[in-house]
Design a protein around this motif. Structure first.
Motif, PDB file in Angstrom:
ATOM      1  N   VAL A   1      -2.495   7.875   0.141  1.00 17.33           N
ATOM      2  CA  VAL A   1      -3.650   8.516  -0.492  1.00 17.33           C
ATOM      3  C   VAL A   1      -3.203   9.585  -1.493  1.00 17.33           C
ATOM      4  N   SER A   2      -2.194  10.374  -1.106  1.00 18.01           N
ATOM      5  CA  SER A   2      -1.786  11.485  -1.970  1.00 18.01           C
ATOM      6  C   SER A   2      -0.734  11.037  -2.982  1.00 18.01           C
ATOM      7  N   SER A   3      -0.511   9.735  -3.093  1.00 14.90           N
ATOM      8  CA  SER A   3       0.491   9.136  -3.973  1.00 14.90           C
ATOM      9  C   SER A   3       1.893   9.725  -3.815  1.00 14.90           C
ATOM     10  N   VAL A   4       2.239  10.106  -2.578  1.00 14.39           N
ATOM     11  CA  VAL A   4       3.633  10.460  -2.316  1.00 14.39           C
ATOM     12  C   VAL A   4       4.456   9.171  -2.303  1.00 14.39           C
ATOM     13  N   PHE A   5       3.836   8.124  -1.753  1.00 14.87           N
ATOM     14  CA  PHE A   5       4.518   6.826  -1.719  1.00 14.87           C
ATOM     15  C   PHE A   5       3.807   5.851  -2.653  1.00 14.87           C
ATOM     16  N   GLU A   6       4.597   4.948  -3.201  1.00 18.81           N
ATOM     17  CA  GLU A   6       4.028   3.933  -4.071  1.00 18.81           C
ATOM     18  C   GLU A   6       3.353   2.864  -3.216  1.00 18.81           C
ATOM     19  N   ARG A   7       2.207   2.403  -3.678  1.00 21.63           N
ATOM     20  CA  ARG A   7       1.445   1.426  -2.886  1.00 21.63           C
ATOM     21  C   ARG A   7       1.984   0.016  -3.089  1.00 21.63           C
ATOM     22  N   THR A   8       3.093  -0.308  -2.480  1.00 21.61           N
ATOM     23  CA  THR A   8       3.577  -1.685  -2.555  1.00 21.61           C
ATOM     24  C   THR A   8       3.751  -2.205  -1.135  1.00 21.61           C
ATOM     25  N   THR A   9       3.705  -3.514  -0.986  1.00 20.96           N
ATOM     26  CA  THR A   9       3.813  -4.091   0.351  1.00 20.96           C
ATOM     27  C   THR A   9       5.189  -3.835   0.976  1.00 20.96           C
ATOM     28  N   PRO A  10       6.298  -4.053   0.214  1.00 23.63           N
ATOM     29  CA  PRO A  10       7.600  -3.753   0.830  1.00 23.63           C
ATOM     30  C   PRO A  10       7.678  -2.310   1.309  1.00 23.63           C
ATOM     31  N   ASN A  11       7.130  -1.407   0.481  1.00 22.09           N
ATOM     32  CA  ASN A  11       7.114   0.006   0.839  1.00 22.09           C
ATOM     33  C   ASN A  11       6.357   0.205   2.151  1.00 22.09           C
ATOM     34  N   ALA A  12       5.208  -0.464   2.252  1.00 17.76           N
ATOM     35  CA  ALA A  12       4.371  -0.341   3.440  1.00 17.76           C
ATOM     36  C   ALA A  12       5.125  -0.820   4.671  1.00 17.76           C
ATOM     37  N   VAL A  13       5.855  -1.913   4.533  1.00 20.73           N
ATOM     38  CA  VAL A  13       6.599  -2.448   5.673  1.00 20.73           C
ATOM     39  C   VAL A  13       7.692  -1.483   6.099  1.00 20.73           C
ATOM     40  N   VAL A  14       8.420  -0.956   5.107  1.00 15.31           N
ATOM     41  CA  VAL A  14       9.491  -0.011   5.434  1.00 15.31           C
ATOM     42  C   VAL A  14       8.911   1.214   6.139  1.00 15.31           C
ATOM     43  N   LEU A  15       7.831   1.758   5.571  1.00 16.72           N
ATOM     44  CA  LEU A  15       7.218   2.952   6.157  1.00 16.72           C
ATOM     45  C   LEU A  15       6.709   2.658   7.559  1.00 16.72           C
ATOM     46  N   GLY A  16       6.064   1.504   7.716  1.00 15.32           N
ATOM     47  CA  GLY A  16       5.539   1.124   9.024  1.00 15.32           C
ATOM     48  C   GLY A  16       6.657   1.038  10.042  1.00 15.32           C
ATOM     49  N   ALA A  17       7.768   0.408   9.643  1.00 14.54           N
ATOM     50  CA  ALA A  17       8.889   0.257  10.566  1.00 14.54           C
ATOM     51  C   ALA A  17       9.464   1.612  10.944  1.00 14.54           C
ATOM     52  N   LEU A  18       9.633   2.474   9.934  1.00  6.88           N
ATOM     53  CA  LEU A  18      10.196   3.803  10.204  1.00  6.88           C
ATOM     54  C   LEU A  18       9.305   4.571  11.177  1.00  6.88           C
TER      55      LEU A  18
END
Lengths: 581, 288, 322
Positions: free
Chosen positions: A471-488
């Motif tokens: 939401v605060s655009s700290v992270f880029e909204r991409t699916t790979p990014n989402a997977v990495v963040l989710g895993a972490l």
């Protein structure tokens, strides 16, 4: 954090607040107190229970005298008509008849006590008012029994055929906390408020182990905390109004020192009042030690609330909310202090024990205090995260402020793992709260309910940081990014959760619902244990990935992802429970 | 004394400052000017250590101002003067002296000296009961309580009556003459002209002009000449019986003289005018 | 406002839990209890047989009874002795610790022994020639009185307290932010400004009280005179809000205003104990349905007090503002 600086700020906080209450307001308070003191002699007469029930009784009847002596009962002329129309709760004619309502039953029960007291008085002159004396003892069945007289004590050891009580761990020596008798300590005027009481050592003096008066007294420890958080919240809020706090932030002290300095005096005052209350209700050091984490969590929640509130009005709601939620969290489990291990959740149970003259095991302090202390620490760090120029003076809705606060923890992608760990105490507290509320339900309902709630709480905690980051655009909204963040985030949560379990000295493992909530399986085979160790890691990672991929698309998609994650989690929980069981 | 390199600051996706670089020498008064929302206040807050840069670096007296210890040599005066209203002026100043580890004796002497210089007498009055001007003086005194080398003043004269404004501006000049480094922002350019050695002009987060006042004048417009003639020439406006033409250099003046002569008239007056910062500012703002 | 509603629901849920918990979990009449008795047991067993929910097994010795209890075949042991022959009776009760049934067991034992005491007293009285009154039969939840005399008054007065506090807050906020001047120069009259600041606070407490009464009735706690209760709450709220706003106008600062307000309201509450009926007792009587004319008289006093108090506060505020 430099203690010297913290103390310096604390000292000024005290002198400023003392200056804040000027002579005029103290004078008003004094006048109010004098008025109260002037009224006091009249006030002692008036009771809460006065004339609550109406009894129709003839003046000639022996019952009339008994009714007259009771403050709770009011005697009126007997009348069949008044009785049948419900204006009389009890009618005494040839016999005693009560209205068939809760009130009627309560009234006749009251009348019964009044008659007993009356009879006892009649016999008092002959020294035989109390012909029956009672000695009440509590024992643990199926375990060694402690009693004061060994030769007379109940024979110890489990004698084979039990197994209905006390779980499967027969023979385990349960905390033998000494002899407790069933007679409550004499609590004078309080019994008037509670509407009970009787002479110790007689049947009327038996108090069932529902520790009613101790509970009400334990409540007294929480009352002054409300005043402390009122002052504390004003002090924090005032730093935010008109940007007043900006200058301390510009001075050579860190914001953590400022927050600590502003908090220390209120914590000290809170402990001081708790100590005073302890002395007043004849509690001991145990009570003060037990209430300290509660005071801490009061302040922590108030701090965060004061950092988020936009106006005094919102602040008042925040303080009321803090007060009510913490009070119910500690109060509800304490109701079961002498009855059920669930009480160990609440520090107030220790107070209740203390007031009953018994000691609580050390493990109770850790079990009830640690989650509160950890949660408070996290809350303070969350609030301190927004105690800075860019955030503290802005007027944003509470929801966005909360997200801002989360975002202030996010620096790089690995931060989400850290946030997951930090949120674990809250997850723990939330689950305990649910355990406390549903444990009285049948296991068939409470366990599935808990499994669902546990899944919802855990999945929300794990994916919040990822969502805030998107939401605060700290992270880029991409699916790979989402997977990495989710895993972490999932891995972080898993590590934190296991660490919390290891640190858990006592479990709720004696309680079936506790086992379900916390995933404790003590008597499982090694293979199952190994699976149980790896499986949650996979679970947490997978579910968080689902939710965070949803979060990378937007708010609604986050909702969908989160629901899917919860569904997977619940399915897993059910599978594990049926496997272990 | 102050180094700002490639400073960039974003708030929730909105860019407040986009890549500023400047240095301020010891003893210098450095002005940051620009319209509302230009990024002046954000720049000053970063220098004061209140705001962490999104990118770039800020050094004050060799340190990072977001570190508490660096702020020991900083005196910050925000745009508004938020005081703790329940405290008296004296105890308020003592509180801050304490935060800066100034011993009580030294602090009291310094506080009274500063208040004497600021001509503030009601020192035991609750700050809440003070007028705006008095509050501002207390705030200025507060910024000096630690005898800092660097002063960061955001609109020091904002909201004050002209008399007090003058007073505060003069005071800033005095402080610089005593060797303090001052960064200050203003939108009243008159004050900037009076006290600043160097200025940067900001607009929409960018520095659009910089240098000493002379340099900026040379770059943006320089001197103007107003030529008054008895007859009409091209581009002239009629005024009080005569005609006035504004030109930018001596060649222009010659051109006007030539034309007037051709039209049977003559030049009666030539006036020169140096551009004010205001003019430069308008010029810059139009260009960007 | 969402937060406000959430908080109300929370408080309501909490109090409902207390009520339901107290009324259902600890209702002594709900469930059968088995006693293992030994010693001089004839009269005890007679009493047990009178009560359907109770059963008793006789044992020759105390040890035997304890064994029986240990095996989980009985809920409690009663051992009755008459050390001085026909004189006073000594009873030892052994009950299980840490058991959800303990409360039921112990309160049943208490009930049983009280009846035993009654028969003993009767016997003494008869031999002494004293005329005692026959003890009536009937058992009720011991928390009926508590619910009406403590819980309901608490729920009625809590929103009142908060309302006044909010009124004080909304006034001090204007001072702290310096926005009161804007209101003053507006074409609104001073009284209108005062009303604007306090109207919500005055309305919210009675509304909240009504909501709680509704929730209580859902939980089986029915109140006899909701109208009387809400009238009383409205009256007291007007006093509290008028007082809160006046204090805030006078002190202009939150910490002080809240302090004086809290002390003042508590003093007011305590002072009602000097009335023939304390305020909490008036609430209890209205709630339980034992209100007399005097009770309604008290309600009228609070309503008048509220109207007058609020009008005075409004007038004083008008003078303070201009």
């Amino acid at each position: 954090m430099r203690p010297r600086k913290v103390l310096r700020i604390a000292r000024w906080e005290v002198s400023r607040s003392a200056g804040g209450l000027d002579r005029r307001s103290l004078a008003y308070a004094l006048v109010a107190l004098l008025l109260v003191a002037g009224v006091a002699p009249f006030a002692v007469d008036g009771g809460l229970y006065d004339s609550l029930y109406v009894v129709g009784v003839d003046e000639e009847s022996g019952y009339h005298d008994a009714v007259e002596r009771s403050e709770t009962l009011r005697a009126v002329e007997p009348s069949e008509e008044a009785f049948s129309s419900g204006r009389l709760d009890v009618l005494v004619t040839d016999g005693v008849r009560a209205a068939d309502t809760g009130k009627g039953r309560a009234a006749v029960s009251e009348l019964r006590d009044a008659v007993r007291a009356y009879n006892a008085d009649l016999l008092d002159g002959y020294d035989t008012a109390y012909p029956v004396s009672v000695d009440l003892r509590y024992v643990d069945r199926g375990t060694a029994v402690s009693a004061d007289d060994a030769s007379e004590s109940v024979s110890g050891g489990s004698s084979g055929g039990d197994g209905t009580e006390g779980g499967t761990d027969g023979g385990t020596d349960v905390e033998a906390s000494g002899e407790e008798d069933g007679f409550s300590f004499p609590s004078g005027g309080l019994d008037g408020v509670l509407g009970q009481g009787g002479r110790a050592g007689t049947p009327g003096g038996i108090t069932p182990p529902f520790p009613f008066s101790s509970l009400v007294l334990a409540f007294a420890f929480l009352v002054p905390l409300n005043f402390v958080i009122q002052a504390y919240s004003t002090s924090i809020m005032n730093e935010r109004i008109d940007r007043r706090g900006v200058l301390t932030l510009a001075s050579p002290v860190s914001r953590y020192e400022i927050v600590a300095g502003k908090t220390v005096p209120y914590f000290a005052i809170a402990l001081g009042t708790v100590a005073v209350v302890a002395v007043a209700v004849s509690g001991g050091v145990a009570s003060v030690v037990a209430v300290a984490p509660v005071a801490f969590v009061f302040l922590a929640l108030t701090f965060v609330g004061s950092m988020f509130a936009r106006s005094y009005k919102e602040l008042t709601f925040v303080t009321v909310f803090v007060s009510v939620s913490v009070t119910s969290y500690v109060f509800v489990p304490a109701v079961f202090t002498d009855v059920d291990p669930i009480a160990a959740i609440s520090p107030l149970s220790i107070v209740v024990r203390d007031l009953q003259g018994a000691t609580a095991p050390v493990s109770w302090y850790l079990f009830s205090g640690a989650p509160l202390v950890f949660s408070s620490a996290v809350l303070f760090s969350l609030g301190a995260g927004v105690y800075r120029e860019e955030d503290m003076f802005t007027q944003r809705p509470v929801r966005l402020k909360a997200l801002d606060a989360l975002v202030s923890w996010l620096h790089r992608r690995a931060s989400v793992a850290k946030v997951s760990v930090l949120l674990i105490p809250f997850v723990f507290v939330a689950q305990l709260l649910v355990v406390a509320v549903v444990f009285a339900l049948p296991v068939g309902i409470s366990v599935p309910l808990l499994l669902v709630v546990a899944a919802v709480v855990e999945e929300t905690a794990k994916s919040m940081a990822v969502y805030a980051g998107f939401v605060s655009s700290v992270f880029e909204r991409t699916t790979p990014n989402a997977v990495v963040l989710g895993a972490l985030s999932g891995v972080g949560f898993f590590v934190g959760e296991k660490a919390a379990h290891l640190a858990q000295v006592v479990g709720l493992d004696r309680l079936e619902v506790g086992r379900a909530a916390l995933g404790i399986a003590s008597d499982a085979s090694p293979l199952v244990l190994a699976v149980l160790l790896v499986a949650p890691l996979v679970l947490h990672t997978v579910t968080t990935c689902i939710a965070s991929v949803g979060a990378s698309y937007g708010k609604r998609e986050f909702g969908v992802g989160l629901s899917a994650a919860v569904a997977v989690h619940v399915a897993y929980n059910l599978a594990v429970v049926s496997l272990v069981a | 004394m102050i180094e700002v390199r490639d400073l960039r600051k974003e708030y929730a996706g909105h860019v407040a400052v986009s890549g500023s670089t400047f240095e301020v020498e010891p003893g210098e008064v450095f002005g940051v000017v620009g319209p509302n929302g230009a990024g002046k206040t954000t720049t000053l807050k970063t220098v004061a250590g209140l705001v962490e840069p999104t990118e770039g670096e800020v050094r004050v007296a060799g340190g990072d101002p977001t570190e508490a210890e660096t702020r020991r040599s900083l005196g910050y005066l925000p745009e508004e003067s938020p005081l703790y209203e329940e405290m008296t002026a004296l105890s308020y100043l003592r509180f801050f002296a304490d935060l800066y580890d100034v011993p009580r004796g030294v602090a009291d002497e310094r506080i009274h000296d500063t208040l004497d210089r600021l001509e503030l007498d009601r020192r035991e009055t609750r700050t809440g009961d003070m007028s705006k001007g008095m509050k501002r003086k207390v705030a200025v005194a507060r910024s000096l309580v630690n005898d800092p080398d660097v002063l960061v003043y955001d609109e020091p004269a904002s909201g004050l009556d002209p008399l007090t404004t003058n007073y505060v501006v003069e005071f800033v000049r005095e402080l610089a003459d005593e060797g303090k480094t001052v960064v200050f922002s203003a939108h009243n350019l008159y004050h900037v002209e009076r006290v600043c050695d160097r200025v940067v002009i900001m607009n929409e987060g960018d520095i659009v002009a910089r240098g000493t006042l002379e340099e900026i004048r040379d770059e943006h417009g320089g001197v103007e000449y107003t030529v008054e003639t008895t007859v009409e020439v091209e581009g002239a406006t009629e005024e009080g019986g005569g005609y006035r033409t504004t030109v930018e250099d001596m060649d222009g003046v010659e051109r006007v003289r030539e034309e007037a002569r051709e039209n049977g008239g003559e030049v009666v007056d030539i006036r020169t005018r140096e551009p004010s910062l205001e003019d430069i500012f308008l010029d810059v703002a139009e260009a960007t | 406002m969402v937060l406000a509603l959430a908080i109300q629901l929370f408080i309501a849920a909490f109090s409902s839990f207390l009520v339901v918990g107290l009324v259902s979990l600890y209702d002594p009449g709900s469930g059968s209890v088995e006693f293992a008795v030994a010693g001089d047991t004839d009269e005890i067993v007679d009493i047990v047989e009178d009560e359907d929910a109770w059963t008793a097994t006789r044992h020759a010795t105390r040890a035997e009874a304890v064994d029986f209890f240990e095996r989980g075949d009985a809920d409690a042991v009663l051992f009755v002795e008459r050390p001085g022959g026909g004189g006073d009776v000594e009873v030892t009760v052994i009950a299980p610790r840490s058991d959800l049934r303990t409360t039921l067991v112990v309160s049943s034992a208490r009930d049983l022994l009280e009846r035993y005491e009654d028969t003993e007293r009767e016997r003494r009285a008869a031999s002494l020639g004293v005329e005692t009154v026959e003890v009536p039969e009937g058992e009720a939840s011991p928390y009926h009185g508590f619910t009406y005399a403590v819980l309901v008054p608490l729920l009625m007065f809590l929103p009142v307290f908060i309302s006044g506090s909010i009124a004080a807050d909304s006034v001090t906020e204007e001072f702290e932010r310096g926005t009161l001047d804007l209101l003053r120069v507006s074409p609104l009259s001073d009284a209108a400004v005062f009303d604007g600041k306090t109207a919500t606070a005055v309305v919210i407490a009675p509304a909240q009280a009504a909501l709680w009464l509704a929730l209580l009735s859902l939980n089986g706690v029915v109140v006899a005179s909701p109208v009387g209760l809400i009238a009383l709450v409205a009256g007291v709220t007007a006093v509290a809000v008028g007082f809160g706003a006046s204090v805030a106008l006078s002190f202009q600062e939150r910490k002080q205003a809240q302090f004086v307000y809290s002390v003042g309201v508590m003093a007011f509450f305590v002072m009602t104990f000097a009335l023939p009926e304390p305020s909490a007792n008036t609430v209890a009587k209205l709630a339980v349905g034992s209100a007399t004319w005097a009770t309604y008289g008290h309600v009228a006093v609070y309503v008048v007090l509220g109207a007058v108090g609020y009008a005075v506060a409004r007038k004083v505020a008008g003078r303070k503002l201009s």
